[in-house]
Design a protein around this motif. Structure first.
Motif, short mmCIF file in Angstrom:
data_model
loop_
_atom_site.label_atom_id
_atom_site.label_comp_id
_atom_site.label_asym_id
_atom_site.label_seq_id
_atom_site.Cartn_x
_atom_site.Cartn_y
_atom_site.Cartn_z
N UNK A 28 -7.49 13.98 1.45
CA UNK A 28 -8.05 12.70 1.00
C UNK A 28 -9.22 12.25 1.86
N UNK A 29 -9.74 13.15 2.68
CA UNK A 29 -10.81 12.78 3.61
C UNK A 29 -12.01 12.18 2.89
N UNK A 30 -12.49 12.84 1.88
CA UNK A 30 -13.69 12.36 1.16
C UNK A 30 -13.42 11.00 0.52
N UNK A 31 -12.23 10.84 -0.06
CA UNK A 31 -11.90 9.57 -0.72
C UNK A 31 -11.81 8.43 0.29
N UNK A 32 -11.24 8.71 1.46
CA UNK A 32 -11.11 7.67 2.49
C UNK A 32 -12.48 7.24 3.01
N UNK A 33 -13.35 8.21 3.28
CA UNK A 33 -14.69 7.87 3.77
C UNK A 33 -15.46 7.09 2.71
N UNK A 34 -15.34 7.50 1.46
CA UNK A 34 -16.02 6.78 0.37
C UNK A 34 -15.52 5.35 0.27
N UNK A 35 -14.20 5.18 0.41
CA UNK A 35 -13.65 3.83 0.33
C UNK A 35 -14.21 2.93 1.43
N UNK A 36 -14.28 3.45 2.65
CA UNK A 36 -14.82 2.67 3.76
C UNK A 36 -16.29 2.34 3.52
N UNK A 37 -17.02 3.30 2.96
CA UNK A 37 -18.43 3.05 2.65
C UNK A 37 -18.58 1.94 1.61
N UNK A 38 -17.73 1.96 0.60
CA UNK A 38 -17.79 0.92 -0.42
C UNK A 38 -17.49 -0.44 0.20
N UNK A 39 -16.46 -0.50 1.04
CA UNK A 39 -16.09 -1.76 1.68
C UNK A 39 -17.21 -2.31 2.55
N UNK A 40 -17.96 -1.42 3.20
CA UNK A 40 -19.00 -1.85 4.14
C UNK A 40 -20.39 -1.89 3.53
N UNK A 41 -20.49 -1.66 2.23
CA UNK A 41 -21.77 -1.78 1.56
C UNK A 41 -22.74 -0.65 1.82
N UNK A 42 -22.23 0.54 2.13
CA UNK A 42 -23.09 1.69 2.38
C UNK A 42 -23.34 2.47 1.09
N UNK A 67 -22.67 5.52 -0.85
CA UNK A 67 -21.64 6.57 -0.81
C UNK A 67 -22.20 7.94 -1.15
N UNK A 68 -23.39 7.98 -1.75
CA UNK A 68 -23.98 9.27 -2.12
C UNK A 68 -24.70 9.92 -0.93
N UNK A 69 -25.08 9.12 0.06
CA UNK A 69 -25.80 9.65 1.21
C UNK A 69 -24.81 10.13 2.28
N UNK A 70 -24.74 11.45 2.44
CA UNK A 70 -23.80 12.03 3.41
C UNK A 70 -24.52 12.81 4.51
N UNK A 71 -25.86 12.83 4.46
CA UNK A 71 -26.62 13.63 5.43
C UNK A 71 -27.17 12.81 6.57
N UNK A 72 -27.23 11.49 6.40
CA UNK A 72 -27.82 10.62 7.42
C UNK A 72 -26.79 9.62 7.94
#
Length: 647
Positions: free
Chosen positions: A297-311, A313-318
């Motif tokens: 669930x690593x990808x889903x967890x990181x995406x969730x945190x990004x959504x919560x923090x207004x980041x 979610x498609x940008x994973x290189x920077x």
């Protein structure tokens, strides 16, 4: 052992109801009475008492005591001296009312509170009355084989912990053995003989997190309805499907657990075959137990945190930065989020800051009376610079906030420029640095001077331009507070000169420099005397004349401190006052060691000496002082700590 089946009760004409027939389904528990069928045929029963495994255990106890009377919960508590008949009726009625209103406090815990005792004391006496063991879950070692006998959902839902297996019988720790739903769930999971021991719900839940992992029930059972009292304070609504809802719940639970454990940081760290989550508590990182399936669930967890923090979610290189505002138990928490790409995925760090928190007064920061008096005199001066130095995480910002809170009044205009604004202070104008739009410390400080401030706080002096403006502000009638990254107080002068500031400006503007570290304090619940060898104390520089009169202490570890022996932190300080004896040394570019010796001649205590004083009063340990004040000449002492300390 015999199987007992649910039976109908019929009146035999003797005034008592007795078990007469056997019907339908097998009772959820295998009983531990070899002649139970003979016993149960003689036992009076009531129609509203459901048959369950507990009754059989009580019948065993009654048979051993020469009594065949069936023991209900009420009679058990009466016999144990835990509740009278009237108390039981009153408490039960009150508990049912609270339960109907949404209170989730367990029945026995409620009874314990009503009886004026702790849940632990209550359950210990109940266990004695039942002839069951009272289990200390913190001392148990649960193997994977035993853990798998009870599903994650059942273990967390009913707070039951599989403790061990003996002769094919599973030992379970529970806090409420009278719950028929728990009995049925355990029977369904185990499909084997079970015996119970009692333990408090809080201790069981701690053990479950240790052996099953934080959030295990969430990942094990997608779409569970149980919620955590942590809510986003913006207008986002959670309308995801079941799997997404479980990911949301898991992230919330991680933040919730960090908040409960007083963590300041949460780190999600991916590797090839696992996702590690660590909390920083009292300055030390601790790995959190997690269920083995967390990696998927690593990808889903990181995406969730990004959504919560207004980041994005498609940008994973920077790398990205964001912020989450949440409310936990009515308390506003500001979470700063940072992501960076790594070989095995994005690493995420969350820093938890309490918004609107009541700040420590100077008396709570660990100052000695002479230091407190000197600081109070310094922070009311009309001009000059007061620097606080130390590494990241040494409490510099908290100390400066305490200074500002102490002198804040309607007669003074106070302005700050920070990166970020960690705490909001009422009555103070706080400016967040925004390098992306050109709002740097230097730019902000230059404009602050046009705002007619009395007092200025600069989050950090990190370049020549900021240092020059801060010094100019102090020389034109402003009191300036700021921080600097140096190992000790005397090094601040050479650091500023190395930046390019003229020595005479440094000498004329600085009023004081204070180096600071945070040491963990010994847990008060498990603090014990701890003998230390005299040779070791002399080796590390502990004052020889203080050895005989000092009672060295150490925390042995308990549940209050997570078996660490420490709980909370306090500061150790090195306060250097810039006197007329110090200024000529600064102007002549004297070495930091020379300035340090001159300051010590004026009774300055070094960080380590201040730490020794806190060891003498039993507030912290030798190891803590060495950990935060180590330098080259003491590395050997630190390495040899284990050999020099007695057990």
């Amino acid at each position: 052992m015999e199987e007992h089946r649910h039976g109908r009760c019929t009146n035999k004409g003797t005034g008592h109801l007795v078990v007469r027939t056997v019907q339908q389904m097998t009772c959820p528990f295998v009983l531990f009475s070899a002649d139970f069928q003979k016993v149960v045929g003689q036992v009076p029963c009531r129609p509203d008492d459901p048959c369950n495994f507990l009754r059989s255990r009580l019948l065993d106890a009654a048979r051993r005591n020469g009594s065949m009377a069936f023991a209900s919960l009420q009679s058990i508590l009466e016999r144990a001296g835990l509740a009278s008949r009237d108390q039981f009726v009153s408490w039960s009625e009150n508990w049912r009312k609270l339960a109907a209103a949404g209170d989730v406090e367990p029945q026995l815990a409620f009874f314990a509170k009503e009886g004026g005792m702790s849940e632990e004391q209550f359950l210990q006496r109940l266990a004695t009355a039942l002839g069951w063991p009272f289990l200390e879950t913190s001392k148990l070692t649960v193997s994977n084989e035993v853990r798998k006998r009870v599903s994650t959902k059942t273990a967390f839902q009913f707070a039951v912990l599989p403790a061990g297996i003996e002769n094919g019988v599973l030992q379970l720790a529970c806090h409420n053995p009278f719950d028929p739903a728990m009995q049925a769930a355990v029977q369904f999971d185990c499909q084997s003989p079970v015996k119970f021991g009692l333990a408090t719900r809080g201790e069981i839940e701690k053990a479950l997190k240790k052996y099953y992992g934080v959030g295990a029930e969430t990942l094990d059972e997608m779409g569970a309805e149980e919620t955590i009292d942590l809510e986003l304070t913006d207008d986002r609504e959670i309308t995801e499907d079941d799997q997404d809802a479980s990911v949301i719940k898991f992230v919330n639970q991680v933040i919730w657990e960090a908040f409960k454990d007083r963590a300041t940081d949460i780190h999600f760290e991916p590797s090839e075959d696992e996702l590690r989550i660590r909390y920083r508590i009292d300055g030390i990182l601790h790995q959190t137990p997690l269920p083995p399936q967390i990696k998927r669930y690593q990808a889903a967890l990181v995406s969730r945190i990004k959504v919560m923090s207004g980041m994005n979610i498609a940008e994973k290189r920077l790398p990205q930065d964001g912020r989450i505002n949440v409310r936990i138990k009515g308390e506003e928490i500001d979470i700063r989020v940072s992501t960076v790409p790594t070989v095995w995925g994005e690493s995420v760090s969350l820093r938890l800051l309490t918004r609107g928190k009541i700040f420590f007064g100077l008396e709570k920061l660990g100052f000695w009376p002479d230091e407190d008096a000197a600081i109070r005199e310094l922070i009311v001066k009309p001009h000059g610079i007061f620097l606080v130095t130390g590494p990241t995480g040494s409490g510099k910002s908290t100390t400066l906030y305490a200074f500002l809170s102490t002198i804040n009044s309607v007669t003074k205009r106070i302005m700050t420029i920070e990166e970020p604004v960690e705490y909001e202070l009422k009555g103070i104008n706080q400016i967040p640095v925004r390098p992306d739009i050109g709002l740097t410390f230097a730019v902000g400080l230059r404009h602050i001077l046009r705002q007619d401030p009395n007092i200025i706080m600069v989050g950090e002096i990190r370049d020549l331009e900021t240092a020059e403006i801060a010094i100019r502000a102090s020389l034109t009638g402003h009191l300036v507070f700021s921080t600097l990254h140096t190992n000790d107080a005397p090094s601040a002068f050479t650091r500023l000169i190395d930046m390019g500031i003229e020595p005479f400006l440094v000498a004329s503007s600085l009023e004081a420099v204070m180096a600071q570290r945070l040491v963990r304090t010994i847990c008060k619940s498990c603090s014990r005397p701890h003998p230390v060898e005299r040779d070791y104390l002399l080796k590390i520089g502990f004052p020889e004349h203080e050895i005989a009169s000092t009672v060295f202490r150490k925390g042995i570890g308990c549940e209050e401190c997570r078996q660490l022996g420490y709980q909370g932190r306090t500061g150790i300080h090195e306060l250097l006052l810039v006197t007329e004896a110090i200024r000529p040394l600064v102007m002549n570019r004297a070495a930091a060691s020379t300035i340090a010796q001159a300051a010590r001649d004026q009774h300055m205590r070094t960080l380590r000496e201040d730490g020794w004083r806190k060891v003498q009063i039993g507030q912290t340990t030798l190891e803590e002082v060495l950990r935060v004040t180590q330098n080259e000449e003491h590395v050997r002492s630190l390495i040899g700590a284990e050999k020099g300390v007695g057990s």
